[in-house]
Structures are given as structure tokens and as C-alpha cells.
Design an enzyme around this catalytic site. Structure first.
Site, PDB file in Angstrom:
ATOM      1  N   GLU A  37      86.230  11.688  12.486  1.00 40.59           N
ATOM      2  CA  GLU A  37      86.923  12.861  13.021  1.00 40.59           C
ATOM      3  C   GLU A  37      87.836  13.474  11.972  1.00 40.59           C
ATOM      4  O   GLU A  37      87.961  14.701  11.874  1.00 40.59           O
ATOM      5  CB  GLU A  37      87.710  12.469  14.270  1.00 40.59           C
ATOM      6  CG  GLU A  37      86.803  12.139  15.459  1.00 40.59           C
ATOM      7  CD  GLU A  37      87.555  11.695  16.688  1.00 40.59           C
ATOM      8  OE1 GLU A  37      87.557  12.427  17.680  1.00 40.59           O
ATOM      9  OE2 GLU A  37      88.146  10.603  16.650  1.00 40.59           O
ATOM     10  N   GLY A  78      87.653   7.657  14.509  1.00 34.87           N
ATOM     11  CA  GLY A  78      88.732   8.498  14.016  1.00 34.87           C
ATOM     12  C   GLY A  78      88.586   8.840  12.549  1.00 34.87           C
ATOM     13  O   GLY A  78      89.020   9.914  12.102  1.00 34.87           O
ATOM     14  N   GLU A 107      82.873   5.263  19.643  1.00 33.44           N
ATOM     15  CA  GLU A 107      83.873   4.992  20.689  1.00 33.44           C
ATOM     16  C   GLU A 107      83.247   4.554  22.011  1.00 33.44           C
ATOM     17  O   GLU A 107      83.856   3.797  22.773  1.00 33.44           O
ATOM     18  CB  GLU A 107      84.741   6.232  20.920  1.00 33.44           C
ATOM     19  CG  GLU A 107      85.690   6.563  19.786  1.00 33.44           C
ATOM     20  CD  GLU A 107      85.066   7.444  18.713  1.00 33.44           C
ATOM     21  OE1 GLU A 107      85.803   7.954  17.855  1.00 33.44           O
ATOM     22  OE2 GLU A 107      83.824   7.626  18.722  1.00 33.44           O
ATOM     23  N   ALA A 134      89.861   4.300  14.386  1.00 33.82           N
ATOM     24  CA  ALA A 134      91.243   4.216  14.843  1.00 33.82           C
ATOM     25  C   ALA A 134      91.687   2.756  14.877  1.00 33.82           C
ATOM     26  O   ALA A 134      90.868   1.847  14.949  1.00 33.82           O
ATOM     27  CB  ALA A 134      91.365   4.815  16.238  1.00 33.82           C
TER      28      ALA A 134
END
Length: 708
Positions: free
Chosen positions: A120, A117, A140, A69
Site C-alpha cells: 500500500e 501495508g 490481509e 503492517a
């Protein structure tokens, strides 16, 4: 081209297949930001409307798939109330679920890295193909957070709760073979065959030869696992966790709780866990360290652009520090001359390097060929015959200014006129060492920390006459050999030791007041330090501590002066040097069973003269240790020793092991609140000038500002 955005595009392939190409314009890597999520939503909606599509390949035009992210956006989203932050996560989850629900198979073609991310997003696809050198993971937790876009939910259902727990709690990325074996990816492609392998898998899924619908159902079903197995998995991953870091605990709890939940409820549970962790001081500090690290890297790159490269380096002195510098340089491919006046010292330096390499080979982290290359890159020598080709010299002889000056003046006439000389001193003024040099502008400090292979920080010390070109080359060299350089202006103790020794001054005063050194160690370790001050003093060397303390007293007599002999000085007078000779505050050795021990020495206990421990609270111990350190950190920033608060805090994190979850001294003050800190300082003002509030704190209080 069916769709073109700023971060991705959608194009048609053969046989009714489509390809979604991730390619953020003007960026070196793909990071999942709000623009990419918005464009992904638009592309998926378009795919829902287009007829005749048989499959979708999701790929990257960058060297890596998606690195995670875009953390730079977190600050804005974290400013939202809890409901707003959770909704942001649910909205992104909805886009991924929309991708997952397309009426045809989807394959993620993962090149390089797919982290956070990015992974994901890959998990939201039906199938994943990873290149042989690629890695995937959920890091994370290293930012004090948990995955928030379905990572723990989908991974636990694909690879099992045990695997998802291990990946999410540790944050360690998995290499291709491990990811395949544990079910996180479906294929591993050989070198150069990633696209061919991914397209073949997509075609097989489109033809019905691979049941992609079963994969979808597996991801969206609750996990079949007994309560006992779930409890055992949780216990296995939390057995050695540090309570100062809430994220691993919360991840483990959340993942085990959502294992039996319906898919939508599990996704919400993950989003709510993210929101909970986003409010913690640990997450704020760890995110701050991430941004501080970016500051350092940006500064390093800026210096590197103006630096002449180092193609041949040299170190003077083959001791612990010199041998470590030689090893580090050779490890990163820069040849090193290791010079000493003593053949036995050279042999010892070479043996040390050999042992470092052997350990890596034994662990499997280095090949025999790499070991041979590193050894070949270090040339031990007793003379200066090859020094004409040297670009940068690291002087690492004994910590004696007269000897260092003599050696530097000697080498200056034997190297090229544009060569840079540096000194690996921890205490001696760089400006004073430059006196007598013909080219003082080409001299600066390079303070490596011991042990060199493990400690990432190098202080690049600018003397009064050091040129920008000299600093640039030293910074670039430190960066090239895998270190984190911070440019520091010359002063007693430079940056890290200048901040550290007021901490030890506070320790000396506590001992004088009769507080048990073992108790102080326990309290400061509970505060988050990797070792307490007595143990740290033993590791550094008590004679080194005394020498550095003398430098600090001379430089800052009002704050750093102390009356009478300290316990550390008395120990040195009695021949106790710490771990150097096995005796200091603690005695070190091996018992009759071959087990290493550390126990307090009788002399240290006698010198300590402990009084009633109940007089001083644990918080008083913390304050009396941390106030001097933090106030000196403020003074270093306000005196211009470094330019930014980020450099102050990163110096302490990388050079001292300052508790990462506290983010550094200045981040710690911001978290505590400057007004609260000022109150603590005032409460301890009776202990002298070491406990006075710096003007920088007073000014920030007056303007209602902070360090970050």
C-alpha cells in the site's frame, strides 16, 4: 542526512533528488508500525518545505521492502471503539495521500517483498520498480481482514477491478512478471540492476519523459466499468468462497461498491470495511493463529540454538511413512539413507519418491535439475554399512512395540555415540520404547503425519529419559526439512491423537444412539471440519482407528472406555479397512465413466441402525462431538503435555485440519465463552465421564480468566 528516525531516514541524492530509506533499527525486516507512520509523516512534511527537490526515491535497507503492517500493534488498536479504529486507518491513509501529493515524482524501489501495508505504501508512490525475484500483494484476507490503507482503492484503479479483486480476495502475492503485466508495477529490474533502473525511471519522470501526473490522476479517478462487468467480476471471485470466512465476501462487496466512488469516499469505505471485519470471530481466530505461529517459531529457534546440526539422516522402513520422510529430508538438502529389509519395499519407496518429484516437475514447481538432486540425496540400502556417519535416525517400521524395540536396539550399536534415535510412532509410549537402549537419553519420538509431504506438523515426543540435546536436534531437524515441530511430553496418544480420539469416542456413542453417520459427517463439515468423522476414519484406516482407540482406552479408561463393540470395530471384523481396501463407512471406486465415487456401504448402514433423526438436533451433534475434544485439549494443557495454549491449538490446526476460522479448540472455547461451554457440558453429563468439565475450566471460571 536531512532526517533520521528509528525506522527511516531522508538523504539527498544528485540532481535535486531525495531518497527515503526504510530501515527499522534492531529489526530484521521493515514492518509498518505506528513509529514508522509517524516518522513518514514527519519526513513528508519536511519534503513539502524543502525547495528544489526534483524527485523522491523510496527504498529499503532491508532484504525486503516492507513485509506488511506490524500485526503486534493490532490488539491495542482493535480495543478502540469503531470510530476510533476507523480514524486510525484514515490517519494513516492521510499520510500516504500526503506522500502521493508531493509536488514532484516519487518512485518506490521494491526489493524482495512488498506485502500488505508495504505494498500500500508502494502504491501511494507514483511509480513502482520491482526486482525480478520480488513479489507484491495484499494478503490481509489470510488474517480475516481487508487492506485498510488504500490498497484496494489504488490497485483497482491502476490494474482494474478484476485484478484487484483477485489479489485481495485470495491474498496470493504476485510475482514480478504478473505484477508488471497487470499494471501493479511499472518496471521490473534485472538481477543486480534495481537501483539503476529505479533511478533512471525517477530521472525520466523528473524530466517529463514519463507522465507521473497521469498515474496520480488514474489512481484517484473512479473506475470505468459497466455494471454487468462489475457483477461478473464479483461472481467470478465469490463462486467458491467459504461462508465461514467473511473477509473475502466483504472485500468483494466493498471493492465493487467503491469502484465508482470518489477517491476520498472509496478510501473511507475501505477503512470502514476493515473495522467491520476486525470485529468478527474469524479475524480474532486467524490473528490468534498468526500469533500462535510466532510462538512456535520462537520456540523452534530457541531449540535450534542449542542443537547439533544433522548432516546425514536415515530412515528405517521404506513404506508410506518412511518413503515420505526420505523424500522430505532430501527435498531440503539433507542426505537420507532409506533402509529396509525387503528389496521390493525399497523399490516401492524409491518409486513413490520418483512420483512425488515427477508431479512437481509436471506442474512447473520444480526443475529437472532439482529433481535429480533430490533423487541423488536418497540412498536405498538393505544393510547398515553407511550408518556410522548418520546423525539422526527415524525408525518407521510397523506399529508393533516389540519389533520397534528390536530394531532400535540393533541400530543403536551401529551409529556414532552422539547420534540421535527417533521413532515415528503415533501411539506407542516413547518411554517404554527406550527400555533396553544403552543410551535412552539420545532417543525421542518424531511423529510425522500422513501424508508426510503435505502435513506440516511433527510431534517431537520427550520420553522420561530424553535429554534436552536430543530434543533440540530432533526439533532442529524437523525445522530444517520444512516441518513445524511441537515438543510434547509422553502420554497415550501424545498431543494430537490424545485430543482426537475422544472426538471419535463421541462419534461412536452417537452411532450407538442411532444417529446417521452420513448426517454426522454433514453436520461436522458444516461446522468447518474438512471431512466428517466417518470419512476421516476411512481415510486414517479403520484398523488404525481400532488400534489407537485401544491405546486410549488403556490410558484413560474412565473417559475413553466403552461398552460393547463399536461400529468401527464391527466394520474391521468384517474386513472393512476404509480407503486402504476401498470399503469402510463408505465405498470408494471408479464408475463406468471413469469418475471417482464415494457412497455409503450397506454394512455400515446396517450396523448404524438409525433411529428418528429428529430426536437429536444438529447442535446436539456438534456438542457431543466437540465437548470431548475440547475437554481433552484443556487436560493436555493442564497436564503439561505441552507448555502453552498456542501449542495445543497449533497442533490441532496443523495435524488435524481443525477449522482455521475457529482458531483451535482453546480459542474456540474462549470465543464461545467458558460459562456457555460449561452449560453445554452440564447438559450432556448424562452421557458419562467423557462429558465432564475439567478442573482447568472450573478454575478459569472461578478466576474469570481465559486461555488467551
Amino acid at each position: 542526512m536531512l532526517y533520521t528516525g528509528k525506522t527511516l531516514s531522508l538523504q539527498a541524492l544528485d540532481h535535486g533528488q531525495m531518497e527515503l530509506v526504510l530501515d527499522a533499527q534492531g529489526a530484521a525486516v521493515n514492518a509498518l508500525n505506528s513509529v514508522m507512520v509517524t516518522e513518514l509523516r514527519a519526513a513528508v512534511q519536511l519534503l513539502e518545505q524543502v525547495g528544489g527537490v526534483t524527485g523522491l526515491l523510496v527504498s529499503s535497507a532491508k532484504p525486503a521492502f516492507v513485509v506488511g503492517a506490524d500485526v503486534t500493534e493490532f490488539q491495542a488498536f482493535f480495543a478502540l471503539p469503531d470510530a476510533g479504529l476507523t480514524q486510525w486507518l484514515l490517519d494513516t491513509q492521510a499520510v500516504f495521500s500526503q506522500l502521493e501529493s508531493l509536488p514532484f515524482p516519487t518512485v518506490a524501489m521494491v526489493n524482495g517483498l512488498a506485502l500488505g501495508g508495504g505494498f500500500e505504501l508502494a502504491l501511494a508512490c507514483d511509480l513502482r520498480v520491482l526486482n525480478a525475484k520480488g513479489k507484491v500483494g495484499l494478503p490481509e484476507v489470510t488474517l480475516g481482514l481487508c487492506p485498510g490503507w488504500g490498497g484496494t482503492v489504488r490497485l483497482s484503479r491502476l490494474a482494474g477491478v478484476e485484478t484487484a479483486l483477485a489479489w485481495a480476495v485470495t491474498g496470493k502475492p504476485a510475482a514480478a512478471a504478473q505484477a508488471l503485466a497487470q499494471g501493479a508495477v511499472d518496471r521490473v529490474a534485472a538481477e543486480g540492476q534495481l537501483r539503476e533502473t529505479a533511478l533512471a525511471l525517477l530521472q525520466a519522470a523528473s524530466a517529463g519523459d514519463v507522465d507521473y501526473r497521469a498515474k496520480r490522476q488514474q489512481k484517484q479517478a473512479s473506475v470505468t466499468i459497466t455494471a454487468d462487468a462489475l457483477s461478473a467480476a464479483h461472481a467470478s471471485q465469490t463462486a467458491r468462497l467459504d461462508r465461514h470466512y467473511p473477509a473475502p465476501w466483504q472485500i468483494a462487496d466493498m471493492l465493487c461498491q467503491h469502484a465508482h466512488l470518489p477517491f476520498a469516499d472509496a478510501l473511507r469505505a475501505e477503512a470502514e470495511c476493515f473495522t467491520l471485519l476486525a470485529r468478527t470471530d474469524a479475524a480474532s481466530s486467524l490473528l490468534g493463529l498468526f500469533f500462535n505461529d510466532q510462538v512456535l517459531k520462537k520456540k523452534t529457534r530457541a531449540w535450534g540454538k542449542q542443537a547439533a546440526p544433522v548432516k546425514q539422516s536415515a530412515v528405517l522402513g521404506a513404506g508410506i511413512m518412511g518413503g515420505g520422510v526420505a523424500y522430505q529430508s532430501a527435498l531440503f538438502g539433507i542426505p537420507m539413507l532409506m533402509k529396509d529389509i525387503n528389496g521390493a519395499a525399497l523399490d516401492l519407496g524409491s518409486k513413490t519418491i520418483q512420483q512425488l518429484l515427477d508431479r512437481q516437475v509436471q506442474k512447473g514447481t520444480m526443475t529437472a535439475e532439482k529433481k535429480a538432486a533430490v533423487l541423488a540425496a536418497v540412498k536405498p540400502t538393505l544393510d547398515y554399512s553407511d550408518f556410522a556417519a548418520v546423525d539422526l535416525v527415524v525408525e518407521a517400521v510397523v506399529e508393533n512395540p516389540a519389533i520397534k524395540q528390536r530394531v532400535l536396539q540393533e541400530i543403536e550399536g551401529l551409529v556414532a555415540e552422539d547420534a540421535v534415535l527417533t521413532s515415528n510412532t503415533s501411539t506407542i509410549s516413547i518411554t517404554s520404547l527406550a527400555e533396553g537402549l544403552a543410551r535412552p537419553a539420545q532417543f525421542c519420538g518424531m511423529h510425522f503425519f500422513n501424508p508426510v509431504p503435505q502435513m506440516p506438523l511433527v510431534e517431537i515426543i520427550r520420553g522420561a529419559l530424553s535429554s534436552d540435546a536430543t530434543i533440540a536436534r530432533a526439533v532442529a531437524y524437523a525445522d530444517a526439512i520444512g516441518k513445524a515441530p511441537i515438543v510434547v511430553n509422553d502420554c497415550p496418544g501424545f498431543l494430537v491423537n490424545r485430543i482426537l480420539f475422544p472426538y471419535f469416542n463421541g462419534f461412536n456413542r452417537l452411532l450407538k444412539d442411532g444417529v446417521d453417520f452420513q448426517r454426522i459427517d454433514k453436520v461436522m463439515e458444516a461446522f468447518g471440519w474438512p471431512m466428517g468423522p466417518a470419512y476421516l476414519a476411512d481415510v486414517v484406516g479403520l484398523d488404525t482407528m481400532v488400534h489407537a482407540d485401544e491405546v486410549m482406552q488403556a490410558g484413560f479408561p474412565e473417559r475413553m472406555g466403552h461398552d460393547g463393540e463399536t461400529v468401527i470395530e464391527a466394520l474391521v471384523s468384517a474386513g472393512c479397512l476404509g480407503q486402504k481396501n476401498g470399503k469402510g463407512f463408505y465405498e470408494y471406486g471408479v464408475d463406468e465413466r471413469g469418475k471417482r465415487f464415494k457412497r455409503p456401504t450397506a454394512l455400515a448402514q446396517t450396523l448404524n441402525a438409525v433411529t428418528d433423526a429428529r430426536v437429536t438436533s444438529d447442535q446436539d451433534i456438534i456438542d457431543r462431538m466437540m465437548i470431548p475434544l475440547c475437554t481433552e485439549a484443556v487436560r493436555c494443557l493442564d497436564d503439561g503435555i505441552v507448555e502453552t495454549a498456542a501449542e495445543v491449538d497449533m497442533g490441532l490446526i496443523l495435524g488435524l485440519g481443525f477449522p482455521r476460522f475457529r482458531g483451535g479448540a482453546l480459542r474456540y472455547l474462549d470465543t464461545l465463552g467458558l460459562s456457555a461451554f460449561a452449560g453445554r457440558v452440564s447438559a450432556h453429563a448424562v452421557h458419562g465421564a467423557l462429558y465432564t468439565l475439567p478442573a482447568g475450566v472450573q478454575a478459569r471460571l472461578a478466576s474469570a480468566s481465559s486461555f488467551y
